[in-house]
Design an enzyme around this catalytic site. Structure first.
Site, PDB file in Angstrom:
ATOM      1  N   GLY A 119       6.779  -7.392   3.202  1.00  0.00           N
ATOM      2  CA  GLY A 119       7.482  -7.828   4.783  1.00  0.00           C
ATOM      3  C   GLY A 119       8.761  -8.538   4.549  1.00  0.00           C
ATOM      4  N   ASN A 162      10.872   2.875  14.239  1.00  0.00           N
ATOM      5  CA  ASN A 162      10.408   2.605  12.723  1.00  0.00           C
ATOM      6  C   ASN A 162      11.761   2.682  11.956  1.00  0.00           C
ATOM      7  OD1 ASN A 162       8.964   2.680  10.439  1.00  0.00           O
ATOM      8  ND2 ASN A 162       9.276   4.875  10.317  1.00  0.00           N
ATOM      9  N   HIS A 206      12.937   3.875   8.090  1.00  0.00           N
ATOM     10  CA  HIS A 206      12.547   4.547   6.804  1.00  0.00           C
ATOM     11  C   HIS A 206      13.606   4.627   5.921  1.00  0.00           C
ATOM     12  CE1 HIS A 206      10.355   7.621   4.729  1.00  0.00           C
ATOM     13  NE2 HIS A 206      11.347   8.350   4.444  1.00  0.00           N
ATOM     14  N   ASP A 253       7.641   9.729  10.704  1.00  0.00           N
ATOM     15  CA  ASP A 253       9.114  10.120  10.518  1.00  0.00           C
ATOM     16  C   ASP A 253       9.872  11.362  11.381  1.00  0.00           C
ATOM     17  OD1 ASP A 253       8.735   8.028   8.544  1.00  0.00           O
ATOM     18  OD2 ASP A 253       8.335   9.576   7.052  1.00  0.00           O
ATOM     19  N   LEU A 268       2.313   1.306   7.324  1.00  0.00           N
ATOM     20  CA  LEU A 268       1.992   2.622   6.554  1.00  0.00           C
ATOM     21  C   LEU A 268       0.799   3.336   7.081  1.00  0.00           C
ATOM     22  CD1 LEU A 268       2.898   1.511   2.892  1.00  0.00           C
ATOM     23  CD2 LEU A 268       4.328   2.514   4.509  1.00  0.00           C
TER      24      LEU A 268
END
Ligand code: GAR
Length: 191
Positions: free
Chosen positions: A13, A103, A105, A146, A86
């Site tokens: 985090g 998101n 990545h 993704d 996840l």
């Protein structure tokens, strides 16, 4: 009017903490909730010490989605930020937040993305492939890991002597610098 965001995170985090700190005195963004799928996720400690409401939902609740969605609605969440989350996001949440869930990545998607590609595994794969550059991708979330529309990418070099840890460190620095600003811009443009 201020927008309420929820951060979904599964692990350490550090991005969540960075986002919380960035918006601590913001009039535009209020981090209203940190939500995890892992009881032991250190992100819960971070949320607790920063006085942000937090919750953990078990596997069945994530798969079903109803309880998660109710919590988001009860908290008045306008926008969802995944930061090292996840698990799969249930369809009912994807549908309730169209273009309102993003998101991050830790690679230049579509390279080194997809199911099972997260955190250090990504950096190990980048180094094993002999890549000369890597970076981060911020994208909208959809049903496929993704694969949502890309909002921005930022590159960094991969040096010949890099270990996965070195690369993780460089990538995290890029994430800390970029992610809160992108969230701010997207919410500003929504008005
Ligand atoms: C971050 O590097 C993020 O990009 C990555 O997990 C890390 C979480 O770090 N996310 C993924 O790999 C998603 N596929 P943090 O818990 O310290 O913020």
């Amino acid at each position: 009017m201020s927008k309420n965001i929820a951060i979904f995170a599964s692990g350490n985090g550090t991005n969540a903490e960075n986002i919380i700190r960035y918006f601590q005195n913001s009039e535009l963004v209020n981090v209203e909730l940190v939500l995890t799928n892992r009881e032991s996720a250190f992100v819960l400690e971070r949320a607790r010490s920063l006085n942000v409401p937090f919750a953990c939902m078990g596997k069945a609740e994530w798969m079903d989605g109803t309880a998660v969605l109710s919590l988001l609605e009860n908290r008045g969440i306008d926008f969802i930020v995944l930061a090292g989350f996840l698990a799969r996001v249930p369809d009912c949440i994807l549908h309730a937040y169209p273009n309102k869930m993003i998101n991050i990545h830790p690679s230049l998607l579509p390279k080194f993305g997809g199911k099972g590609m997260y955190g250090d595994r990504v950096h190990e794969a980048v180094i094993a492939a002999g890549e000369k550059e890597s970076g981060i991708t911020i994208h909208y979330t959809n049903e496929h890991y993704d694969e949502g529309a890309i909002i921005c990418q930022v590159k960094c070099p991969v040096l010949p002597e890099d270990t996965p840890d070195d690369l993780a460190h460089r990538i995290h620095a890029l994430e800390y610098d970029t992610y809160p600003k992108v969230i701010e811009k997207l919410l500003e443009s929504e008005g």
